[in-house]
Design a protein around this motif. Structure first.
Motif, PDB file in Angstrom:
ATOM      1  N   THR A  11       0.851  -1.271  -0.119  1.00 49.83           N
ATOM      2  CA  THR A  11       0.054  -0.034   0.017  1.00 49.83           C
ATOM      3  C   THR A  11       0.874   1.388  -0.054  1.00 49.83           C
TER       4      THR A  11
ATOM      5  N   SER B 175      -4.608   4.347  -0.283  1.00 49.76           N
ATOM      6  CA  SER B 175      -4.483   3.282  -1.299  1.00 49.76           C
ATOM      7  C   SER B 175      -5.715   2.068  -0.886  1.00 49.76           C
TER       8      SER B 175
ATOM      9  N   ALA C 131      -3.613  -1.427  -4.511  1.00 50.65           N
ATOM     10  CA  ALA C 131      -2.656  -0.302  -4.387  1.00 50.65           C
ATOM     11  C   ALA C 131      -2.327   0.068  -5.851  1.00 50.65           C
TER      12      ALA C 131
END
Length: 744
Positions: A72, A88, A372
């Motif tokens: 992330t 994210s 992500a």
């Protein structure tokens, strides 16, 4: 008995999803959980997220923040600094449910990322540092969750550390956040200090196997012992608290007359009802870094946080028509602008034509499942899900996506009928519908409140040839981050950036270099002062000019008064009100726009003029005078009265929390007194440290984190966040004006 974390069903699902994406299993809203993870900086949000992804089978290795290999935190700046900068989204499956999780920043400079994310989730996990309890940013994100009416779980992290204090964290939740915590677990440490967890509901001891990175854990039923009696008392307390909140559980308790006869299933059901109605906050514990307690946290997400169908009831007016919220935009080098959408109603398909609530139509070229900065293409998503869409070039954060003008207008009509069935309904069968869209925009879309900038600075490209590229890059960054202010100063001819702090501005410069290859120069950081009037004042301005053979003539009288609620009003005196009421609404709108625009730049240092109302006394406009001329005359009149009457400066004040050893407190307080700081409180924190609560002017805090490290020999830590504006004394005001003018 040992429990494996990956069920056979989910092994099959991942294989199918990996090799046959178009045949991927569809999840419906009852099997979806949309959650955010919020916390103070360094509480362990990203580490907790990485463990969730690992145990759910989304990743094959554990990402670590200090190694810079987390999923992330994918930006270069995030991995270098070990902090989350941009929120994210990741998607993973757990025990038959699909969890869409948004990992958010914990630093105050990036609080706008948190605010955007909360529009897309149905519940949140608040992560606490078990050694620190409720901290400054914890209070901020808790308040944000309150504003969005979000149910929440609390995960007390870092409970493996010797100085962790679970009871203090629970007390902090009650005292600082006015919450009603329900402790589902309590810590259990053996003689070697290894952390286990007592499950209060099932009365079992949970221990994790570290040889397989915490993938498996043991559940042991306790035999007759002091621990069992303590756990039984905790369970009875839990039932007693819940029965006072949940009527269904209370009826069962009354009928059985014994807490021992209450099954775990009944407790879970009652706890879910109480959590979804935001009456209680379940509290769990563990250690993300040591791989303890994460599976129980994911089970709690499935069990206690609401489904999409239980939220967003306002959007029932869309029926089965498409309705989706745009809550974030990112830019990818290969794919261009990517739009994160929370689908509320209907189905979103690749190649579909959508209409945003501002009236612009666009086509979704591709749809991706979020992980992500990694993307897996899918053909469609169902109601309640979160996805990333490409091809939307003009959509902005806050837009509502629908299929057509007709769908939007019909939804508005049904919404108004549900609000007041007796109110007269407008005709929505016409083709124009512009007015309807404006009203619908206010009803069904959101505009995140952008916090005021506390710093600003000039920005210059390395060469004239890079000017256009820099402007385009700033436009993209501003679209991603609405808290970044970009403006053009017509007086100096410079582009000016406004941001939330020194770190914010530094990150912008770094991203321009790494992502856009533009090595910009930032001017010295300037404090974002505001201005306000000293006393009410009134003036009249007459402007007459010939433009392109047409005579332009305006005579306007305006007054400025102290007022914190309204920006613009009409004078209500008997001699002026009849004439003002006779003015065309369009003319009043033009005057209002020009007058209020003049408040954006005050006469002292160019700061925004606040706590001031403009009152229109009289205006006479010559025949044939253009609206733009009237607008300019109104702005000039405001500037004239502000310059004549004078303004005083308001400086930004920061709220600081400092943790330092007892022996360093006197030196820190002495330094703060030289910075015009106000010591609010000094409280003990453990046996060896103290916590200092301070309010101090931002102008005195340049480089303070480095100064604090020097004074405390690196033993103190601090957090800082804006807490409003305050008047400045005349001596310091004169210094501030000279600094703003570049004379010091």
């Amino acid at each position: 008995m040992q429990y494996s974390l990956l069920s056979v069903a989910f092994r099959q699902y991942r294989l199918l999803a990996r090799h046959h994406a178009k045949f991927a299993k569809r999840f419906y809203s009852s099997d979806i959980r949309n959650i955010g993870i919020l916390a103070h900086i360094d509480a362990g949000k990203t580490t907790t997220t990485e463990r969730m992804l690992f145990y759910a089978g989304k990743t094959r290795s554990l990402g670590e923040v200090h190694r810079g290999n987390t999923v992330t935190d994918y930006l270069t700046q995030e991995r270098e600094r070990g902090i989350t900068i941009c929120s994210s989204a990741v998607t993973f499956g757990w025990n038959g449910k699909r969890i869409n999780l948004l990992d958010t920043p914990g630093h105050i400079d990036f609080t706008m990322e948190v605010e955007q994310s909360l529009y897309a989730v149905d519940g949140v996990i608040i992560v606490l540092d078990g050694t620190a309890g409720v901290e400054a940013q914890t209070v901020t994100v808790w308040t944000q969750a309150d504003k969005h009416n979000l149910p929440r779980l609390v995960f007390v992290n870092k409970m493996d550390r010797p100085d962790a204090n679970f009871d203090k964290c629970v007390d902090d939740l009650k005292a600082k956040l006015d919450a009603k915590p329900i402790c589902m677990q309590i810590p259990a440490k053996n003689i070697d200090g290894q952390l286990g967890i007592y499950d209060v509901i099932t009365m079992e001891l949970l221990t994790w196997q570290q040889k397989d990175l915490g993938r498996t854990y043991n559940k042991v039923k306790l035999e007759a012992s002091d621990e069992l009696r303590q756990l039984q008392d905790k369970r009875n307390e839990l039932i007693d608290e819940l029965s006072g909140i949940d009527d269904e559980l209370a009826e069962v308790v009354i009928s059985t007359e014994r807490f021992d006869n209450i099954s775990s299933e009944l407790i879970v059901q009652a706890l879910r009802r109480a959590t979804c109605s935001q009456k209680v906050v379940p509290v769990l514990l563990g250690s993300a870094y040591k791989n303890i307690g994460i599976q129980c946290l994911m089970d709690a997400v499935n069990a206690y946080l609401p489904t999409p169908a239980e939220r967003n009831q306002i959007y029932n007016c869309f029926g089965n028509d498409l309705a989706g919220k745009v809550f974030k935009i990112v830019h990818d080098k290969q794919r261009g602008p990517l739009t994160l959408v929370r689908l509320i109603r209907g189905e979103l398909k690749r190649g579909m034509r959508v209409l945003c609530s501002r009236g612009q139509a666009e086509v979704i070229t591709k749809i991706y499942e979020p992980l992500a900065d990694e993307y897996r293409e899918v053909n469609s998503i169902q109601a309640g899900d979160v996805a990333i869409c490409s091809g939307l070039k003009s959509t902005v954060t806050g837009d509502l996506l629908t299929t057509s003008h007709t769908s939007l207008k019909n939804a508005q009509k049904r919404f108004l009928q549900s609000q007041d069935s007796t109110a007269p309904q407008k005709d929505v069968d016409n083709d124009d519908g512009a007015d309807e869209l404006d009203v619908s925009h206010g009803l069904f879309s959101f505009e995140p409140k952008i916090p005021d900038a506390v710093y600003f600075c000039s920005i210059e490209p390395p060469s004239i040839s890079s000017q256009t590229a820099m402007e385009q890059a700033l436009k993209q960054l501003q679209r991603e981050d609405p808290s970044l202010r970009v403006s053009y100063d017509s007086v100096t001819g410079q582009t000016v950036l406004g941001g939330m702090g020194e770190l914010h501005m530094d990150i912008v410069k770094s991203r321009l270099l790494t992502e856009y290859k533009i090595d910009v120069d930032l001017g010295p950081l300037q404090i974002a002062y505001k201005e306000t009037i000293e006393a009410p004042a009134i003036t009249t301005l007459s402007v007459e000019k010939e433009i392109a053979g047409s005579k332009q003539n305006v005579n306007i009288t305006l007054e400025v008064v102290n007022n914190q609620t309204e920006l613009f009003s009409l004078d209500k005196s008997p001699e002026n009100l009849p004439n003002l009421n006779a003015l065309r609404p369009r003319l009043l709108q033009v005057v209002r726009k020009g007058a209020t625009a003049a408040l954006e730049r005050g006469p002292r240092v160019g700061g925004q003029v606040v706590d001031t109302q403009i009152r229109l006394h009289n205006i006479t406009v010559g025949r044939g005078t253009a609206d733009s001329f009237v607008m300019a005359a109104a702005a000039q009149c405001v500037q004239k009265v502000l310059t004549t009457s004078g303004t005083r400066l308001l400086e930004p004040i920061m709220s600081i929390q400092i943790v330092a050893p007892n022996e360093r407190i006197s030196g820190i307080i002495a330094d703060l007194s030289r910075r015009r700081a106000i010591i609010k409180d000094v409280a003990p924190k453990g046996d060896r440290n103290k916590l200092i609560f301070v309010n101090a002017p931002l102008a005195e805090l340049s480089g303070y984190s480095s100064a604090l490290r020097t004074i405390s020999s690196g033993t103190a830590s601090m957090t800082m966040q804006p807490c409003g504006f305050s008047e400045i004394n005349p001596l310091d005001e004169a210094i501030a004006v000279r600094r703003a003018q570049g004379l010091e």
